[in-house]
Each structure stands twice: as C-alpha cells, then as structure tokens.
Enzyme design. Structure first.
Site, mmCIF file in Angstrom:
data_model
loop_
_atom_site.group_PDB
_atom_site.id
_atom_site.type_symbol
_atom_site.label_atom_id
_atom_site.label_comp_id
_atom_site.label_asym_id
_atom_site.label_seq_id
_atom_site.Cartn_x
_atom_site.Cartn_y
_atom_site.Cartn_z
ATOM 1 N N CYS A 164 39.919 43.626 -58.447
ATOM 2 C CA CYS A 164 38.806 42.781 -58.868
ATOM 3 C C CYS A 164 38.678 41.649 -57.852
ATOM 4 O O CYS A 164 39.528 41.486 -56.972
ATOM 5 C CB CYS A 164 39.096 42.206 -60.251
ATOM 6 S SG CYS A 164 40.592 41.180 -60.268
ATOM 7 N N HIS A 220 53.000 36.118 -71.226
ATOM 8 C CA HIS A 220 52.258 36.524 -70.030
ATOM 9 C C HIS A 220 51.985 35.264 -69.198
ATOM 10 O O HIS A 220 51.644 34.216 -69.746
ATOM 11 C CB HIS A 220 50.934 37.205 -70.406
ATOM 12 C CG HIS A 220 50.234 37.817 -69.230
ATOM 13 N ND1 HIS A 220 49.429 37.077 -68.385
ATOM 14 C CD2 HIS A 220 50.236 39.075 -68.735
ATOM 15 C CE1 HIS A 220 48.967 37.866 -67.424
ATOM 16 N NE2 HIS A 220 49.442 39.085 -67.613
ATOM 17 N N GLU A 241 49.555 34.255 -67.513
ATOM 18 C CA GLU A 241 48.241 33.631 -67.720
ATOM 19 C C GLU A 241 48.242 32.767 -68.983
ATOM 20 O O GLU A 241 47.675 31.675 -69.007
ATOM 21 C CB GLU A 241 47.140 34.699 -67.807
ATOM 22 C CG GLU A 241 45.769 34.062 -67.815
ATOM 23 C CD GLU A 241 44.636 35.048 -68.078
ATOM 24 O OE1 GLU A 241 43.695 34.669 -68.812
ATOM 25 O OE2 GLU A 241 44.682 36.183 -67.563
ATOM 26 N N CYS A 250 37.388 38.854 -68.666
ATOM 27 C CA CYS A 250 36.635 38.830 -67.407
ATOM 28 C C CYS A 250 35.823 40.096 -67.216
ATOM 29 O O CYS A 250 36.087 41.140 -67.820
ATOM 30 C CB CYS A 250 37.570 38.557 -66.236
ATOM 31 S SG CYS A 250 38.464 39.995 -65.659
#
Length: 324
Positions: free
Chosen positions: A26, A139, A141, A210
């Site tokens: 991405c 995680h 993130e 996303c």
C-alpha cells in the site's frame, strides 16, 4: 529399447490461479520503505529503525543487508548522529519525546492514515470525550494510538462482546476510532453494537480502516468463493494479512492459508485443487507473489487470471528532509 518421457514433460494437472487485485504494497508501506532507503543513501549506514519498518521479514532482511539496524526500543541505540526511523505503524508520544531528550535525529515513517487516527484520538480527548479504540491488543499500531493520550483516557475494545459490556464514565461523552488494518465486517459489527448502546457516540468523518485494507478485503471476497484454496502472502504478525485469511474463509473458501514465501507452500494440502486464489497483505512485496506462482508452474499447467475490483492511485510524499 523402451522410450521414457522425461519427468518434466509428463502431463501436469491444470490449475487456474485467480490473482486478486489490488494486493501487496500500500502507499504507506511503500513510503516507509522509501524513507529507510533514502536515509541510507543520504546519511550512509547505519540507519536505526525502531520496530520492523513494516511487518515483512523479506523487506526487513533486505534493508538490513543495506545497512539498516532494527531495534525494538530506543535504549538499544548507542549515542549516535545516525538517523533513527519510526515504523509505519506509528509510535506513542513518549517515543519522539525520548528521542528529543537524547538529541537523536529522528524521521517518522508513520503511515499518514495512522497519523490521521492519532489526530482524531487527540481531538476527541481535547473535546472532553472518552475514546473507545477498536483494535487488537498488543499490535504496535494500537500501542501507538493509545500512547497519544493519557493512560486512562481510552478503552480498547476488541470484540462485539467487549462493546456490549464496556462501561463508560459518561455514556453521553463518547467517541470511537479504529485500527487501520481491521476486518471491515467485524469492525462494522462492533460499531453497530456501540451505536445501539450509545446512540450519541462520535465516529470518524470517514472510516479509519484504510483504503488499502478495505480494497484488499473486497478483492479477496471477489475471488474466494470460486477457489478450492486461497494463499495469502504475508507475515504472521501482519494484522491486515491475517484478516485476509479470515475474510477468504468467511466468504466460503474452505482452505485459506497464510504463507510467507514459496518455501512455505503446504503442497500436501493442495492435492486435487483446480482453482487457487492468491493475494498479498499490504506489506508483502510482489516478488514473493511471483516466486509462488513460479513454484506452482513447476507442478501444474498454470493459467493466471487477474481479478481486479478497483485500481489504486494513492501515493504519499516522503518527509521534506529526504526530498532532493
């Protein structure tokens, strides 16, 4: 004298490979890798990277070979003038402030779509709202997003059950954000459960999941029902890759497997298949997909069909200090 056919000319069973598009890198992953490569070019090795720049062993090993040194925490980095890069997953606010305290020259490779979630979480907090973060505990993130706020300002919700049992301080002052790499369908169910209990909960203007995660899941949904098996190229610690396996199974493919590269193909479980789906998580390079298709061509008479559900044209700029 009996004539024997060489082994490689014996008839190979036919196999149709449905190649999901979009797949693989991405824009955020592409940008993060570029940041490390440009920093190596500009400053020379070593360049320090906190946490795997993206969750893919092949990418990490190839950057190590060029002079990147990967660490989990800043305290593993010696006193240095070399640049320090934060991974695409984002970091808690304590990390850049610790880097500043030590006088480290840092570059932030956080994906701009993750930075957007960070900004949302901070804005909700500044408006006096309690933040619900939908995501997976542990995680990087999620650690980074929770680390934008004081310790008890946000609550992590992982499941619909969590959403049903969560007790806010004030039900009228709530907002939610989400990790960017979740299952679109699972997240929708969690959001629905939150909205049923707290109709006034404030959400993002545009979904936090996303575009790349959403597009890769849609592409897998398009091929999986037609496949005897689906291979997802990705890393075992890659959230978006693991979600692709789940999505493929959920829409009716009885065998979906995560593989890191061709050496991991579980041949014994693929006997008798006629149609194989292949996709790749957002941090998996295309050359690993090519390597896997080549491995199938050694054993099958392969026809490759690309199945595109959308075309991605998104790109993100690298930080100003790395642009020529």
């Amino acid at each position: 004298m009996a004539h024997t056919t060489p082994q490689h000319q014996l008839s190979r069973p036919p196999l149709t490979i449905l190649l999901a598009a979009p797949r693989g890198f991405c824009a955020g992953v592409d940008r993060a890798i570029k940041i490390v490569e440009l920093a190596l070019k500009r400053f020379g090795p070593p360049v320090y990277v906190r946490h795997e720049i993206v969750h893919n062993r092949h990418v990490v090993e190839s950057l190590k070979a060029k002079g990147a040194v990967f660490v989990e925490e800043l305290d593993e980095i010696p006193e240095t003038g070399a640049p320090v890069i934060f991974s695409a997953h984002g970091v808690p606010q304590s990390v850049p402030s610790a880097a500043q305290t030590r006088g480290l020259n840092y570059l932030d490779a956080t994906c701009p779509l993750v930075s957007k979630v960070h900004a949302e979480a901070r804005a909700h907090y500044e408006h006096g709202l309690e933040v619900v973060l939908i995501g997976h505990a542990g995680h990087p993130e999620v650690i980074g997003t929770l680390g934008q706020l004081p310790a008890d300002a946000a609550t992590l919700v992982e499941t619909v059950e969590d959403a049903r049992t969560f007790t806010p301080r004030d039900p009228a002052r709530l907002a939610y954000t989400t990790q960017t790499t979740l299952s679109v369908d699972d997240t929708a169910a969690i959001v629905t459960a939150l909205k049923e209990r707290f109709p006034g909960i404030v959400g993002p203007r545009k979904e936090d999941i996303c575009y790349a995660t959403t597009n890769r899941q849609s592409a897998v949904k398009a091929i999986a029902p037609r496949c005897d098996a689906v291979l997802v190229v990705g890393a075992p610690n890659s959230s978006n890759s693991l979600r692709l396996v789940e999505v493929a199974e959920r829409v009716g493919c009885r065998k979906a497997v995560l593989v890191q590269r061709a050496a991991d193909i579980p041949w014994e479980t693929l006997d008798g298949i006629a149609t194989l789906g292949i996709t790749a998580g957002a941090s998996a390079p295309e050359l690993l997909v090519t390597e896997i298709i080549e491995a199938f061509k050694m054993r099958f008479d392969v026809t490759v069909e690309s199945v595109a559900t959308t075309v991605e044209r998104i790109a993100f700029n690298v930080p100003r200090e790395l642009r020529e």
